[in-house]
Design a protein around this motif. Structure first.
Motif, PDB file in Angstrom:
ATOM      1  N   TYR A   1       9.227 -13.200 -19.340  1.00 35.35           N
ATOM      2  CA  TYR A   1      10.496 -13.013 -20.060  1.00 35.35           C
ATOM      3  C   TYR A   1      10.680 -14.032 -21.181  1.00 35.35           C
ATOM      4  CZ  TYR A   1      11.730  -9.876 -16.261  1.00 35.35           C
ATOM      5  OH  TYR A   1      11.741  -8.828 -15.370  1.00 35.35           O
TER       6      TYR A   1
ATOM      7  N   ARG B   1       3.039 -13.060 -25.593  1.00 35.47           N
ATOM      8  CA  ARG B   1       3.003 -12.036 -26.631  1.00 35.47           C
ATOM      9  C   ARG B   1       1.694 -11.248 -26.599  1.00 35.47           C
ATOM     10  NH1 ARG B   1       5.367 -12.625 -32.682  1.00 35.47           N
ATOM     11  NH2 ARG B   1       4.983 -10.490 -33.359  1.00 35.47           N
TER      12      ARG B   1
ATOM     13  N   THR C   1       1.548  -8.980 -23.548  1.00 37.89           N
ATOM     14  CA  THR C   1       2.431  -7.838 -23.793  1.00 37.89           C
ATOM     15  C   THR C   1       1.738  -6.814 -24.681  1.00 37.89           C
ATOM     16  OG1 THR C   1       4.417  -9.203 -23.551  1.00 37.89           O
ATOM     17  CG2 THR C   1       4.659  -7.120 -24.739  1.00 37.89           C
TER      18      THR C   1
ATOM     19  N   ASN D   1       0.826  -2.972 -23.493  1.00 36.27           N
ATOM     20  CA  ASN D   1       1.292  -1.820 -24.268  1.00 36.27           C
ATOM     21  C   ASN D   1       0.126  -0.942 -24.719  1.00 36.27           C
ATOM     22  OD1 ASN D   1       3.944  -2.653 -24.010  1.00 36.27           O
ATOM     23  ND2 ASN D   1       4.024  -3.638 -26.012  1.00 36.27           N
TER      24      ASN D   1
ATOM     25  N   GLU E   1      16.972 -10.916 -20.376  1.00 35.90           N
ATOM     26  CA  GLU E   1      16.196 -10.003 -21.208  1.00 35.90           C
ATOM     27  C   GLU E   1      14.888 -10.657 -21.637  1.00 35.90           C
ATOM     28  OE1 GLU E   1      17.095  -6.938 -21.695  1.00 35.90           O
ATOM     29  OE2 GLU E   1      19.045  -7.186 -20.709  1.00 35.90           O
TER      30      GLU E   1
ATOM     31  N   ARG F   1      11.796 -11.485 -24.166  1.00 37.67           N
ATOM     32  CA  ARG F   1      11.751 -11.733 -25.608  1.00 37.67           C
ATOM     33  C   ARG F   1      10.821 -10.766 -26.332  1.00 37.67           C
ATOM     34  NH1 ARG F   1      14.306 -16.675 -26.695  1.00 37.67           N
ATOM     35  NH2 ARG F   1      14.264 -15.903 -28.841  1.00 37.67           N
TER      36      ARG F   1
ATOM     37  N   LYS G   1       9.029  -6.841 -26.390  1.00 33.94           N
ATOM     38  CA  LYS G   1       9.312  -5.486 -25.928  1.00 33.94           C
ATOM     39  C   LYS G   1       8.084  -4.843 -25.311  1.00 33.94           C
ATOM     40  CE  LYS G   1      11.324  -1.116 -27.489  1.00 33.94           C
ATOM     41  NZ  LYS G   1      11.867  -0.373 -28.666  1.00 33.94           N
TER      42      LYS G   1
ATOM     43  N   ASP H   1       6.245  -1.377 -23.767  1.00 33.52           N
ATOM     44  CA  ASP H   1       6.228   0.079 -23.801  1.00 33.52           C
ATOM     45  C   ASP H   1       6.991   0.595 -22.581  1.00 33.52           C
ATOM     46  OD1 ASP H   1       5.095   2.782 -23.048  1.00 33.52           O
ATOM     47  OD2 ASP H   1       3.988   2.468 -24.910  1.00 33.52           O
TER      48      ASP H   1
END
Length: 383
Positions: A11, A18, A21, A25, A45, A47, A49, A51
């Motif tokens: 998170y 990054r 992530t 994705n 939340e 940081r 995004k 998929d």
């Protein structure tokens, strides 16, 4: 394929978060069943995004604070065995509850692929993971960056893993030397996009990105830029990132209008596109992804030739300038050269954007698929 990525804090911010992530994705987009598992959760939340097809879960919820251990650290180590070694950079995160949660999670898996993303997690996977699971350790740092107790544990236990993935050729040679006979594969991280807006070289801004920690060398960058800027009025340095050394770095800044610590940002691509030069002042690196992301915006790079990473990406005089490690005078001279020559910046920036295309998801993701398929087939054949 069923693929689980285990991160310390999925998170938060950071290069490893990054890039993992991005990997998750990309694998989900290719039809694989993907989950990102966060050891701890300290934010509501995330940081970065994910998929929608990627599941995200957490083992220990710390949004209300870190709970005190019921046992002393010494008693916990004696009871369960020393898994996370002293000297691991994130060792303080592994309280009794956290370490137990990771051990229980890893030992409870019975299928699929488990990708762990730092030495503490790699070692737990190696020591407590099931042989039914394909276990792949990611190494995002140079082996020489780790303290001796960590290197000793790596040498002792990584042989139980199916593969160790590293980022650069230099990293691969290091790990081959320490782990003879172990599968060590080089797969670079991928950037989220190589089709980003290019800098038009209209803004006199030098940009740097990273945590405000000793490793990133911003204490060397600030005086280097200060000296270079004396010859180039109107130029600014913007450093994006947060960390424990903010106050110390702020004290080095003579002109707060010329040099600013910008804190964290969710609009990095926008800022990079409005910059002119990217500078990497690290004392050591793995594969500097923020640098490669800057290159996708056609920014020329000035970098210390630190171990390891920059030299694996940059060609001196073509897409950037390499300076001897921790050489402040050399960093000043390189910045001075690029700050004074817009045509050189445009030429090197175009070359940088071309270099960065080798780090696209289209180039990197098939390498992961090939590795996972091979290891899974080997596991099925030996079952």
């Amino acid at each position: 394929m069923k693929i689980r990525y285990l991160l310390l804090h999925a998170y938060g911010l950071g290069g490893t978060i990054r890039t993992v992530t991005n990997q998750a994705n990309a694998m989900a987009a290719r039809g694989h069943e993907v989950e990102v598992v966060s050891v701890v959760r300290r934010r509501d939340e995330a940081r970065f995004k994910l998929d929608p097809r990627v599941r995200r879960s957490a083992l220990v919820d710390q949004r209300g604070g870190v709970e005190p251990d019921s046992l002393s650290r010494r008693a916990w180590r004696k009871l369960r065995g020393r898994v996370v070694p002293r000297g691991e950079f994130a060792a303080d995160w592994f309280t009794e509850r956290v370490e137990r949660a990771v051990i229980d999670y890893v030992s409870g898996l019975r299928d699929g692929i488990l990708v762990t993303t730092r030495p503490a997690l790699n070692l737990i996977s190696a020591r407590r993971g099931s042989a039914r699971v394909v276990r792949v350790a990611q190494e995002h740092m140079s082996l020489t960056a780790y303290r001796e107790p960590v290197r000793q544990e790596i040498a002792k236990y990584y042989g139980r893993l199916d593969a160790v993935q590293v980022l650069t050729k230099a990293n691969q040679e290091e790990y081959h030397g320490l782990l003879p006979g172990i599968r060590v594969v080089r797969i670079p991280n991928a950037v989220h996009s190589v089709d980003n807006k290019h800098s038009a070289q209209e803004h006199r801004t030098v940009v740097a990105v990273g945590r405000l920690v000793t490793q990133k060398g911003f204490d060397l960058l600030i005086p280097a830029f200060t000296q270079a800027a004396e010859r180039h009025p109107g130029w600014q340095l913007r450093i994006y990132g947060s960390g424990a050394r903010r106050d110390q770095l702020q004290a080095l800044i003579g002109d707060p209008e010329r040099i600013r610590l910008m804190g964290s940002t969710g609009r990095l691509d926008e800022h990079l596109a409005k910059s002119a030069i990217y500078v990497l002042s690290s004392r050591f690196e793995g594969l500097p992804m923020a640098m490669i992301e800057a290159m996708t915006h056609a920014l020329p790079v000035v970098s210390f030739d630190c171990p390891t990473g920059p030299r694996d990406v940059l060609t001196h005089g073509v897409d950037g300038l390499l300076v001897p490690p921790e050489d402040v005078a050399g960093l000043t001279a390189a910045l001075d050269l690029l700050m004074g020559d817009r045509e050189l910046r445009l030429r090197m920036g175009a070359a940088a954007a071309a270099t960065a295309r080798a780090y696209s998801t289209e180039q990197v993701t098939p390498l992961w698929e090939e590795l996972f398929t091979e290891l899974s087939s080997r596991r099925s054949g030996s079952a």
